[in-house]
Design a protein around this motif. Structure first.
Motif, PDB file in Angstrom:
ATOM      1  N   LYS A  47       0.837  -1.202   0.000  1.00 22.25           N
ATOM      2  CA  LYS A  47       0.000   0.000   0.000  1.00 22.25           C
ATOM      3  C   LYS A  47       0.877   1.260   0.000  1.00 22.25           C
ATOM      4  N   ALA A  48       1.953   1.235   0.790  1.00 21.02           N
ATOM      5  CA  ALA A  48       2.858   2.380   0.847  1.00 21.02           C
ATOM      6  C   ALA A  48       3.536   2.605  -0.506  1.00 21.02           C
ATOM      7  N   LYS A  49       3.946   1.530  -1.176  1.00 20.77           N
ATOM      8  CA  LYS A  49       4.572   1.666  -2.495  1.00 20.77           C
ATOM      9  C   LYS A  49       3.604   2.281  -3.495  1.00 20.77           C
ATOM     10  N   THR A  50       2.344   1.884  -3.427  1.00 15.94           N
ATOM     11  CA  THR A  50       1.323   2.437  -4.316  1.00 15.94           C
ATOM     12  C   THR A  50       1.133   3.922  -4.049  1.00 15.94           C
ATOM     13  N   ARG A  51       1.077   4.295  -2.773  1.00 15.75           N
ATOM     14  CA  ARG A  51       0.898   5.706  -2.419  1.00 15.75           C
ATOM     15  C   ARG A  51       2.095   6.540  -2.861  1.00 15.75           C
ATOM     16  N   ILE A  52       3.292   5.999  -2.720  1.00 16.69           N
ATOM     17  CA  ILE A  52       4.491   6.722  -3.153  1.00 16.69           C
ATOM     18  C   ILE A  52       4.454   6.932  -4.664  1.00 16.69           C
ATOM     19  N   ALA A  53       4.051   5.894  -5.397  1.00 15.83           N
ATOM     20  CA  ALA A  53       3.970   6.004  -6.863  1.00 15.83           C
ATOM     21  C   ALA A  53       2.980   7.081  -7.280  1.00 15.83           C
ATOM     22  N   LYS A  54       1.928   7.285  -6.482  1.00 21.46           N
ATOM     23  CA  LYS A  54       0.928   8.308  -6.776  1.00 21.46           C
ATOM     24  C   LYS A  54       1.356   9.689  -6.279  1.00 21.46           C
ATOM     25  N   GLY A  55       2.490   9.760  -5.574  1.00 19.66           N
ATOM     26  CA  GLY A  55       2.959  11.036  -5.048  1.00 19.66           C
ATOM     27  C   GLY A  55       2.336  11.418  -3.730  1.00 19.66           C
ATOM     28  N   GLU A  56       1.724  10.467  -3.058  1.00 16.90           N
ATOM     29  CA  GLU A  56       1.056  10.728  -1.778  1.00 16.90           C
ATOM     30  C   GLU A  56       2.023  10.450  -0.624  1.00 16.90           C
ATOM     31  N   PHE A  57       2.955  11.368  -0.425  1.00 15.63           N
ATOM     32  CA  PHE A  57       3.915  11.233   0.662  1.00 15.63           C
ATOM     33  C   PHE A  57       4.395  12.608   1.084  1.00 15.63           C
ATOM     34  N   ILE A  58       5.076  12.658   2.210  1.00 17.90           N
ATOM     35  CA  ILE A  58       5.625  13.912   2.727  1.00 17.90           C
ATOM     36  C   ILE A  58       7.146  13.769   2.737  1.00 17.90           C
ATOM     37  N   GLU A  59       7.829  14.727   2.103  1.00 22.39           N
ATOM     38  CA  GLU A  59       9.291  14.743   2.163  1.00 22.39           C
ATOM     39  C   GLU A  59       9.701  15.405   3.469  1.00 22.39           C
ATOM     40  N   VAL A  60      10.618  14.773   4.163  1.00 24.28           N
ATOM     41  CA  VAL A  60      11.042  15.269   5.466  1.00 24.28           C
ATOM     42  C   VAL A  60      12.487  15.749   5.377  1.00 24.28           C
ATOM     43  N   ASP A  61      12.708  16.981   5.841  1.00 24.97           N
ATOM     44  CA  ASP A  61      14.054  17.548   5.905  1.00 24.97           C
ATOM     45  C   ASP A  61      14.651  17.141   7.252  1.00 24.97           C
ATOM     46  N   PRO A  62      15.740  16.377   7.271  1.00 27.57           N
ATOM     47  CA  PRO A  62      16.302  15.915   8.532  1.00 27.57           C
ATOM     48  C   PRO A  62      16.799  17.048   9.440  1.00 27.57           C
TER      49      PRO A  62
END
Length: 75
Positions: A47-62
């Motif tokens: 499910k996470a891979k599918t969401r990433i492919a759709k661009g449904e994620f948050i980029e985090v600045d360390p």
């Protein structure tokens, strides 16, 4: 005796190898290895891979973890 391991889930390849071995009169045994991961974990990863492919994620600045998470949630 020689043991061969074939790593594939492609049914066409599996059927072809079986037919080849049968054609040559070679006896063989099959053993399916179980995944060390639970089914629910595998489902979450897929499910996470599918969401990433759709661009449904948050980029985090360390350097600014909480700020980048909060700004990502607001979008």
């Amino acid at each position: 005796m020689l043991n061969l391991t074939i790593d594939t889930e492609d049914k066409r390849i599996i059927d072809a190898v079986r037919a080849l071995l049968k054609g040559y009169g070679v006896s063989y045994s099959e053993k399916r290895e179980r995944s060390p991961y639970s089914a629910s974990f595998v489902k979450k990863v897929k499910k996470a891979k599918t969401r990433i492919a759709k661009g449904e994620f948050i980029e985090v600045d360390p350097e600014n973890l909480w700020e980048s998470i909060e700004s990502g949630l607001k979008q």
